[in-house]
Write a protein that holds these residues in place. Structure first.
Motif, short mmCIF file in Angstrom:
data_model
loop_
_atom_site.label_atom_id
_atom_site.label_comp_id
_atom_site.label_asym_id
_atom_site.label_seq_id
_atom_site.Cartn_x
_atom_site.Cartn_y
_atom_site.Cartn_z
N GLY A 215 0.81 -1.22 0.00
CA GLY A 215 0.00 0.00 0.00
C GLY A 215 0.84 1.26 0.00
N GLY A 216 1.96 1.24 0.74
CA GLY A 216 2.84 2.40 0.77
C GLY A 216 3.48 2.66 -0.58
N VAL A 217 3.77 1.60 -1.33
CA VAL A 217 4.34 1.75 -2.67
C VAL A 217 3.33 2.44 -3.59
CG1 VAL A 217 5.06 0.48 -4.73
CG2 VAL A 217 5.95 -0.17 -2.50
N ILE A 218 2.07 2.04 -3.49
CA ILE A 218 1.03 2.69 -4.30
C ILE A 218 0.94 4.17 -3.95
CG2 ILE A 218 -1.44 2.77 -4.80
CD1 ILE A 218 -1.49 -0.28 -4.29
N GLY A 219 0.98 4.49 -2.65
CA GLY A 219 0.95 5.88 -2.23
C GLY A 219 2.15 6.65 -2.74
N ALA A 220 3.34 6.03 -2.68
CA ALA A 220 4.56 6.68 -3.17
C ALA A 220 4.47 6.93 -4.67
CB ALA A 220 5.77 5.81 -2.84
N PHE A 221 3.91 5.98 -5.41
CA PHE A 221 3.75 6.14 -6.85
C PHE A 221 2.80 7.30 -7.16
CE2 PHE A 221 1.13 4.61 -10.61
CZ PHE A 221 1.99 5.13 -11.56
N LEU A 222 1.69 7.39 -6.44
CA LEU A 222 0.73 8.46 -6.69
C LEU A 222 1.34 9.82 -6.37
CD1 LEU A 222 -2.57 6.88 -5.36
CD2 LEU A 222 -2.11 7.59 -7.71
N GLU A 223 2.09 9.91 -5.29
CA GLU A 223 2.73 11.18 -4.94
C GLU A 223 3.74 11.59 -6.03
OE1 GLU A 223 5.99 12.85 -1.73
OE2 GLU A 223 4.45 11.45 -1.00
N THR A 224 4.55 10.64 -6.47
CA THR A 224 5.54 10.93 -7.51
C THR A 224 4.88 11.35 -8.80
OG1 THR A 224 7.06 9.31 -6.53
CG2 THR A 224 7.50 10.00 -8.78
N ALA A 225 3.83 10.64 -9.20
CA ALA A 225 3.12 10.97 -10.43
C ALA A 225 2.52 12.37 -10.35
CB ALA A 225 2.03 9.94 -10.69
N ALA A 226 1.98 12.72 -9.17
CA ALA A 226 1.39 14.04 -9.01
C ALA A 226 2.45 15.13 -9.10
CB ALA A 226 0.65 14.11 -7.67
N VAL A 227 3.61 14.91 -8.48
CA VAL A 227 4.69 15.89 -8.56
C VAL A 227 5.08 16.14 -10.02
CG1 VAL A 227 7.14 16.28 -8.07
CG2 VAL A 227 5.63 15.48 -6.25
N VAL A 228 5.24 15.05 -10.77
CA VAL A 228 5.67 15.16 -12.17
C VAL A 228 4.60 15.84 -13.02
CG1 VAL A 228 6.26 13.87 -14.25
CG2 VAL A 228 7.22 13.20 -12.05
N GLN A 229 3.37 15.37 -12.91
CA GLN A 229 2.32 15.87 -13.78
C GLN A 229 1.91 17.30 -13.46
OE1 GLN A 229 2.72 13.88 -16.15
NE2 GLN A 229 0.70 12.96 -16.47
N VAL A 230 1.86 17.66 -12.17
CA VAL A 230 1.55 19.04 -11.80
C VAL A 230 2.66 19.97 -12.27
CG1 VAL A 230 1.31 20.64 -9.85
CG2 VAL A 230 0.05 18.48 -9.85
N GLY A 231 3.91 19.55 -12.06
CA GLY A 231 5.03 20.36 -12.52
C GLY A 231 5.02 20.55 -14.02
N ARG A 232 4.66 19.49 -14.74
CA ARG A 232 4.62 19.57 -16.20
C ARG A 232 3.48 20.45 -16.68
NH1 ARG A 232 3.55 14.39 -20.21
NH2 ARG A 232 3.92 15.47 -22.19
N GLU A 233 2.28 20.26 -16.10
CA GLU A 233 1.12 21.03 -16.54
C GLU A 233 1.28 22.52 -16.26
OE1 GLU A 233 -3.72 21.03 -15.75
OE2 GLU A 233 -2.54 19.20 -15.51
N ALA A 278 -4.75 5.72 -9.12
CA ALA A 278 -3.94 4.62 -9.62
C ALA A 278 -4.87 3.53 -10.14
CB ALA A 278 -3.04 4.06 -8.52
N TYR A 279 -4.56 3.00 -11.30
CA TYR A 279 -5.39 1.95 -11.87
C TYR A 279 -4.50 0.94 -12.59
CZ TYR A 279 -4.80 4.55 -16.27
OH TYR A 279 -4.27 5.19 -17.36
N GLN A 280 -5.09 -0.21 -12.91
CA GLN A 280 -4.34 -1.27 -13.59
C GLN A 280 -5.04 -1.69 -14.88
OE1 GLN A 280 -3.90 -3.99 -10.13
NE2 GLN A 280 -1.75 -3.36 -10.04
N SER A 281 -6.12 -2.43 -14.78
CA SER A 281 -6.78 -2.91 -15.99
C SER A 281 -7.57 -1.83 -16.71
CB SER A 281 -7.71 -4.08 -15.65
OG SER A 281 -8.67 -3.69 -14.68
N SER A 282 -8.12 -0.86 -15.96
CA SER A 282 -8.95 0.16 -16.59
C SER A 282 -8.97 1.42 -15.73
CB SER A 282 -10.39 -0.35 -16.75
OG SER A 282 -11.27 0.70 -17.10
N PRO A 283 -8.94 2.62 -16.35
CA PRO A 283 -9.05 3.87 -15.58
C PRO A 283 -10.36 3.98 -14.83
CG PRO A 283 -8.28 4.29 -17.82
CD PRO A 283 -8.74 2.86 -17.78
N ASP A 284 -11.36 3.22 -15.27
CA ASP A 284 -12.67 3.25 -14.62
C ASP A 284 -12.72 2.37 -13.37
OD1 ASP A 284 -13.66 4.94 -16.64
OD2 ASP A 284 -14.17 3.22 -17.91
N GLU A 285 -11.65 1.64 -13.11
CA GLU A 285 -11.60 0.78 -11.93
C GLU A 285 -10.32 1.07 -11.13
OE1 GLU A 285 -11.88 -3.23 -13.29
OE2 GLU A 285 -13.96 -3.02 -13.99
N PRO A 286 -10.26 2.24 -10.50
CA PRO A 286 -9.04 2.60 -9.76
C PRO A 286 -8.81 1.68 -8.56
CG PRO A 286 -10.79 4.16 -9.29
CD PRO A 286 -11.29 3.29 -10.41
#
Length: 308
Positions: A215-233, A278-286
Motif C-alpha cells: 500500500g505504501g508503494v502505491i501511495g509513493a507512486f501516486l505522490e511521484t506521479a502528481a509531482v511530475v504531472q503538476v510540474g509539467r502542466e 492509480a489503476y491497472q486494468s482500466s481507468p474506470d476501476e481505480p
C-alpha cells in the motif's frame, strides 16, 4: 472495543517474533526494522540508503519512502493490538509532511493503534529522526481486519524472501528521473501515451501471500506521479513540495503494471490542490485515489523581493 492486551499476554511474544521475521516483502527489501514493541505500539527504524533519495542535489529522503515506512509501521501496531493473525488492509492513510528529513540519516517511526473494533483499527503515527518531539511527518490511518483469507504470519509466501533483488536505482535513459534515485528504484516511467506507469516487479509486493502490491508503494507512486504531472502542466521550474496527502485504498493492487492519472483541483499562488488515481486494468476501476496539496517553490528573485 477490544481490551488492550498486555506484554504478558501469552500470544504477544510469539506474535512479535513472527512480525520481526515475516514482514511485508517490500518492507524486508528496504530494510525496515522493528526496534521495539508494546501491545498496540510499534517503534521502527529505516536505515538510510542512497536509493531512498528524492533528489541528488539535496540528499533528502523521498516523501514516498516516509509513506511506505508509516504505512507498514501502522500495520505492525494493528497486528500487535490483538491476538488474531488474519489479514489486514489499509483503507485510508493520511500523511502530513511537517519538515524535511535531514539528509543521509536514518528515519524512525512510532505507531499506536489507539482503537480496535471487530472489523476496523484506527492508528496514528509519527516519523522522526533525532527526537519524536520533532517529527518529520505525522500520519493517521484506518485498517480493515480480516480483509481476506491470507495470513502473512503463518502461510507460505508465493514470492520467496530469499530471492529479493539488491537495492539499486537503475539508470533512466529518458532523463525523466536522472537525478531522482527513488522513482528510478520503483521503476516509474512514461507509458507510450505519456501516462506515468509503475511496471510490476516482485520487489513492489507487500502481502506475498495473495500477492498484492504494498500500500505504501502505491501511495509513493501516486505522490511521484502528481509531482511530475503538476510540474509539467504548470511548467514549473522546480518540483512542487508535498504538504500533505490522503490515500484511499479501493481494492488490492494486483501484480500488474500500475498507471496514474492526475488532475489539478485548485491552483493558487502558493498552493496547488491535486487529485490522483492509480489503476491497472482500466481507468474506470481505480485501485487507489489520492488527494493532497503541494507548495509551489518560489523563484529566487521573488523570495528576495519579499525578504526586502
Amino acid at each position: 472495543m477490544h481490551d488492550t492486551p498486555s506484554a504478558a499476554s501469552p500470544w504477544f511474544e510469539a506474535k512479535l517474533h513472527r512480525i520481526r521475521n515475516r514482514r511485508s516483502l517490500h518492507g524486508t527489501l528496504v530494510g525496515l526494522q522493528l526496534e521495539r514493541a508494546e501491545p498496540a505500539q510499534a517503534w521502527t527504524i529505516l536505515p538510510f540508503h542512497p536509493v531512498f533519495v528524492g533528489d541528488d542535489a539535496s540528499g533528502v529522503m523521498h516523501g514516498g519512502v516516509v509513506t511506505i515506512m508509516l504505512d507498514e509501521s501502522c500495520g505492525m501496531a494493528v497486528q500487535l493490538a490483538a491476538e488474531a493473525t488474519g489479514a489486514i488492509a489499509t483503507l485510508d492513510l493520511r500523511i502530513d509532511y511537517l519538515r524535511p528529513a535531514a539528509p543521509r540519516q536514518a528515519i524512525r517511526a512510532h505507531a499506536h493503534c489507539y482503537r480496535l473494533t471487530r472489523s476496523i483499527a484506527f492508528v496514528r503515527a509519527t516519523a522522526y529522526q533525532d527526537s519524536e518531539e520533532v517529527p518529520v511527518a505525522s500520519a493517521t490511518a484506518i485498517f480493515m481486519l480480516g480483509a481476506n483469507r491470507s495470513d502473512m504470519l503463518h502461510q507460505t509466501s508465493k514470492v520467496p524472501y530469499d530471492q529479493l533483488p539488491p537495492l539499486e536505482a537503475p539508470a533512466d535513459p529518458t532523463g525523466l528521473f536522472e537525478r531522482n534515485p527513488y522513482p528510478r528504484f520503483l521503476g516509474i516511467k512514461y507509458a507510450d501515451d505519456h501516462t506515468l506507469m509503475m511496471p510490476y516487479q516482485p520487489k513492489l509486493i507487500g502481502n506475498p501471500i495473495l500477492p498484492a502490491l504494498h500500500g505504501g508503494v502505491i501511495g509513493a507512486f501516486l505522490e511521484t506521479a502528481a509531482v511530475v504531472q503538476v510540474g509539467r502542466e504548470m511548467a514549473l521550474s522546480a518540483p512542487p513540495k508535498p504538504i500533505g496527502l490522503t490515500v484511499n485504498y479501493l481494492r488490492s493492487g494486483r501484480p500488474l503494471d500500475t498507471f496514474a492519472k492526475v488532475s489539478i483541483v485548485k491552483q493558487g499562488r502558493r498552493v496547488v490542490a491535486f487529485e490522483a488515481q492509480a489503476y491497472q486494468s482500466s481507468p474506470d476501476e481505480p485501485i487507489a485515489s489520492c488527494y493532497g496539496h503541494f507548495m509551489l517553490r518560489r523563484e529566487a528573485s521573488e523570495a528576495g523581493a519579499e525578504a526586502t
